[in-house]
Design an enzyme around this catalytic site. Structure first.
Site, mmCIF file in Angstrom:
data_model
loop_
_atom_site.group_PDB
_atom_site.id
_atom_site.type_symbol
_atom_site.label_atom_id
_atom_site.label_comp_id
_atom_site.label_asym_id
_atom_site.label_seq_id
_atom_site.Cartn_x
_atom_site.Cartn_y
_atom_site.Cartn_z
ATOM 1 N N SER A 1 52.104 28.817 -36.562
ATOM 2 C CA SER A 1 51.304 30.018 -36.284
ATOM 3 C C SER A 1 51.011 30.806 -37.551
ATOM 4 O O SER A 1 51.821 30.847 -38.480
ATOM 5 C CB SER A 1 52.047 30.926 -35.316
ATOM 6 O OG SER A 1 52.386 30.230 -34.158
ATOM 7 N N GLU B 1 58.075 19.971 -26.285
ATOM 8 C CA GLU B 1 58.757 21.261 -26.289
ATOM 9 C C GLU B 1 58.600 21.974 -24.949
ATOM 10 O O GLU B 1 59.541 22.539 -24.428
ATOM 11 C CB GLU B 1 58.195 22.156 -27.397
ATOM 12 C CG GLU B 1 58.954 23.464 -27.504
ATOM 13 C CD GLU B 1 58.328 24.438 -28.496
ATOM 14 O OE1 GLU B 1 59.063 24.969 -29.326
ATOM 15 O OE2 GLU B 1 57.104 24.665 -28.448
ATOM 16 N N ASN C 1 50.893 33.091 -21.520
ATOM 17 C CA ASN C 1 50.661 32.841 -20.094
ATOM 18 C C ASN C 1 49.169 32.874 -19.722
ATOM 19 O O ASN C 1 48.737 32.146 -18.827
ATOM 20 C CB ASN C 1 51.452 33.837 -19.249
ATOM 21 C CG ASN C 1 52.939 33.480 -19.216
ATOM 22 O OD1 ASN C 1 53.377 32.547 -19.905
ATOM 23 N ND2 ASN C 1 53.719 34.204 -18.437
HETATM 24 C C1 LIG Z 1 59.612 34.165 -29.183
HETATM 25 C C2 LIG Z 1 58.548 33.485 -29.998
HETATM 26 C C3 LIG Z 1 58.894 32.532 -30.916
HETATM 27 C C4 LIG Z 1 57.908 31.900 -31.665
HETATM 28 N N1 LIG Z 1 58.304 31.007 -32.622
HETATM 29 C C5 LIG Z 1 57.370 30.398 -33.374
HETATM 30 C C6 LIG Z 1 57.759 29.523 -34.429
HETATM 31 O O1 LIG Z 1 58.948 29.314 -34.691
HETATM 32 N N2 LIG Z 1 56.802 28.947 -35.173
HETATM 33 C C7 LIG Z 1 55.488 29.143 -34.923
HETATM 34 O O2 LIG Z 1 54.671 28.543 -35.610
HETATM 35 N N3 LIG Z 1 55.067 29.993 -33.963
HETATM 36 C C8 LIG Z 1 55.985 30.634 -33.181
HETATM 37 N N4 LIG Z 1 55.593 31.525 -32.211
HETATM 38 C C9 LIG Z 1 54.175 31.849 -32.095
HETATM 39 C C10 LIG Z 1 53.505 31.466 -30.784
HETATM 40 O O3 LIG Z 1 53.174 30.114 -30.766
HETATM 41 C C11 LIG Z 1 52.255 32.369 -30.670
HETATM 42 O O4 LIG Z 1 52.712 33.695 -30.534
HETATM 43 C C12 LIG Z 1 51.398 32.016 -29.506
HETATM 44 O O5 LIG Z 1 50.786 30.786 -29.675
HETATM 45 C C13 LIG Z 1 50.314 33.103 -29.280
HETATM 46 O O6 LIG Z 1 49.605 33.331 -30.442
HETATM 47 P P1 LIG Z 1 49.415 34.798 -31.062
HETATM 48 O O7 LIG Z 1 50.726 35.460 -31.084
HETATM 49 O O8 LIG Z 1 48.659 34.665 -32.314
HETATM 50 O O9 LIG Z 1 48.547 35.578 -29.988
HETATM 51 P P2 LIG Z 1 46.968 35.510 -29.799
HETATM 52 O O10 LIG Z 1 46.527 34.091 -29.743
HETATM 53 O O11 LIG Z 1 46.318 36.406 -30.792
HETATM 54 O O12 LIG Z 1 46.831 36.143 -28.347
HETATM 55 C C14 LIG Z 1 46.973 37.540 -28.128
HETATM 56 C C15 LIG Z 1 46.730 37.792 -26.642
HETATM 57 O O13 LIG Z 1 45.390 37.394 -26.315
HETATM 58 C C16 LIG Z 1 45.413 36.436 -25.270
HETATM 59 N N5 LIG Z 1 44.378 35.407 -25.504
HETATM 60 C C17 LIG Z 1 44.098 34.764 -26.659
HETATM 61 N N6 LIG Z 1 43.121 33.864 -26.464
HETATM 62 C C18 LIG Z 1 42.784 33.931 -25.144
HETATM 63 C C19 LIG Z 1 41.856 33.225 -24.314
HETATM 64 N N7 LIG Z 1 41.074 32.247 -24.809
HETATM 65 N N8 LIG Z 1 41.794 33.542 -23.004
HETATM 66 C C20 LIG Z 1 42.598 34.526 -22.472
HETATM 67 N N9 LIG Z 1 43.507 35.224 -23.221
HETATM 68 C C21 LIG Z 1 43.595 34.929 -24.526
HETATM 69 C C22 LIG Z 1 46.784 35.779 -25.330
HETATM 70 O O14 LIG Z 1 47.164 35.239 -24.109
HETATM 71 C C23 LIG Z 1 47.652 36.971 -25.734
HETATM 72 O O15 LIG Z 1 47.983 37.734 -24.608
HETATM 73 C C24 LIG Z 1 56.553 32.209 -31.464
HETATM 74 C C25 LIG Z 1 56.201 33.190 -30.542
HETATM 75 C C26 LIG Z 1 57.177 33.839 -29.826
HETATM 76 C C27 LIG Z 1 56.777 34.908 -28.841
#
Ligand SMILES: Cc1cc2nc3c(=O)[nH]c(=O)nc-3n(C[C@H](O)[C@H](O)[C@H](O)COP(=O)(O)OP(=O)(O)OC[C@H]3O[C@@H](n4cnc5c(N)ncnc54)[C@H](O)[C@@H]3O)c2cc1C
Length: 400
Positions: free
Chosen positions: A130, A249, A380
């Site tokens: 990420s 995973e 989700n």
């Molecule tokens: C506890 C935890 C551990 C993690 N550990 C790791 C790790 O070790 N390594 C790593 O690489 N990553 C890690 N992650 C990252 C995780 O994979 C991302 O947080 C996740 O994929 C969401 O991406 P983002 O946080 O950039 O949110 P965004 O993609 O920016 O999303 C923000 C919000 O917008 C919504 N959204 C985005 N796009 C859409 C769409 N097309 N339609 C509807 N809603 C949408 C999402 O659902 C969310 O509610 C971790 C995350 C958490 C919470």
């Protein structure tokens, strides 16, 4: 659909339960996938190595690296369940992701170099996927890797930023995705790498979260040199490598559902010492209704896990099984923690630093952390779209 396990699996479960009781590093203070305090790390490494040695981790690895070809497909799930039931530490880091990538896509030389050190827990791995602008839409990641030199001298020079790196502060190696062909369509120009986290140019900055703990990090990569021999799979095929390992995973989250039975017991205990509606909470109709509802959902969650497992074993998995299970578990987990905090009335705002807080502040921490499960491993909202499109065959959502 069968709900009870076959006898050989029950015997395996007993063995794991006894092993966990004897060898685990004690009960975890906080719920969720958390980073240990640094002083616990030697113990976590010992515990991870012991699980491998006992044949309870890396079960599906090649035999020469400790795998067991005769293992039942649900054994790994049982191990996660038993560790969860004991409320102790799961092996930390991204070894299961990284090992899947190395076993399925790596070279023999890479398997020999990386897998034994994962087994012995000399190397803890983190997941460097990420970025600030690439989470749900992971394929738009911007970290660049540029090839320099040729043959044995070839290196990739990496620049960019990762975020959310769980346990990065304890990691020796990183499973990294970086863009190697910016001109290619976004899914086609990405490559997977094994990165030595001690390489010059890796700047890891811990993040302090709303829970007050440090479970994630930012990782800045500035001119980091990775030998070309650390490319996992083919150059520009990193998307295929990553999706294959992430697929493994998601199936793991469901096993954490067993903890909800223990949380339900704790909730009853908490309610027993609480007041609501002007009297003991357990006499209050609204409280009893809510506990009944949560208890029902805990049982439904367990039944859904069994259904998914049963489909997995008979090869009749549905495309949306994993997504449905993850949404159901993560929302139930959140609602239970929220209810636990609410039961405490105004004391619900106390934190674990306050001597008057109930249960050492476990509920407050669990509530603040609960959002993590609704985001990690696919938010989700994204999973709901998957259920609609892949599970139910609804028309695809318009893409921006
Ligand atoms: C506890 C935890 C551990 C993690 N550990 C790791 C790790 O070790 N390594 C790593 O690489 N990553 C890690 N992650 C990252 C995780 O994979 C991302 O947080 C996740 O994929 C969401 O991406 P983002 O946080 O950039 O949110 P965004 O993609 O920016 O999303 C923000 C919000 O917008 C919504 N959204 C985005 N796009 C859409 C769409 N097309 N339609 C509807 N809603 C949408 C999402 O659902 C969310 O509610 C971790 C995350 C958490 C919470």
């Amino acid at each position: 659909m069968r709900l009870e396990s076959p006898p050989e699996l029950e015997a395996f479960r007993k063995k794991v339960r006894a092993f966990v009781a004897e060898n685990a590093p004690g009960v975890k203070r906080h719920a969720g996938v958390r980073a240990p305090e640094p002083e616990l790390m030697p113990e976590i490494r010992r515990w991870t190595a012991a699980l491998h040695e006992a044949g309870f981790l890396g079960i599906d690895w090649p035999v020469e690296y400790g795998g067991r070809p005769d293992a039942h497909p649900l054994e790994s799930h049982i191990v996660v369940e038993e560790i969860t039931r004991a409320r102790t530490w799961q092996p930390i880091g991204a070894a299961s992701l990284a090992s899947a990538a190395i076993i399925d896509f790596g070279t023999d030389e890479q398997r020999a170099r990386f897998l034994p050190r994962m087994r012995s827990a000399e190397d803890i791995w983190c997941q460097l996927f990420s970025e600030p602008g690439a989470g749900s839409d992971l394929a738009s990641l911007q970290t660049r890797a540029r090839l320099e030199g040729e043959g044995d001298d070839a290196v990739y020079v990496v620049d960019g930023q990762k975020v959310w790196t769980t346990n990065g502060q304890h990691s020796d190696m990183g499973y990294l995705l970086a863009r190697t062909d910016p001109a290619a369509p976004k899914h086609k120009g990405i490559t997977a790498f094994a990165l030595d986290m001690r390489s010059p140019g890796v700047d890891l900055r811990p993040l302090r979260e709303i829970t007050g703990t440090t479970d994630f990090n930012e990782v800045f990569l500035d001119g980091v040199r990775i030998p070309a021999s650390n490319v996992i799979g083919a150059v520009n095929q990193g998307w295929t490598v990553a999706m294959s390992s992430l697929g493994r995973e998601r199936s793991g989250v469901a096993a954490h559902g067993v903890e909800l039975f223990a949380v339900l017991d704790d909730l009853l205990e908490l309610a027993g010492g609480s007041t609501a509606g002007g009297g003991p909470a357990l006499n209050d109709s609204a409280t009893r209704q809510r506990i009944g509802e949560l208890a029902t959902r805990v049982h439904v969650n367990a039944a859904m896990v069994h259904l998914t497992q049963s489909r997995m074993l008979s090869g009749t998995e549905e495309p949306a099984d994993g997504a449905i299970g993850k949404i159901f578990f993560s929302e139930l987990n959140h609602d239970m923690a929220e209810f636990g905090v609410g039961l405490q009335g105004t004391d619900g705002i106390l934190t674990e630093a306050d001597p008057a807080v109930r249960a050492g502040g476990w509920w407050q921490d669990a509530y603040l952390y609960a959002r993590a499960y609704t985001i990690a491993g696919g938010a989700n909202e994204i999973l709901r779209t998957q259920i609609a499109e892949r599970g139910l065959g609804l028309p695809r959502e318009p893409r921006p």
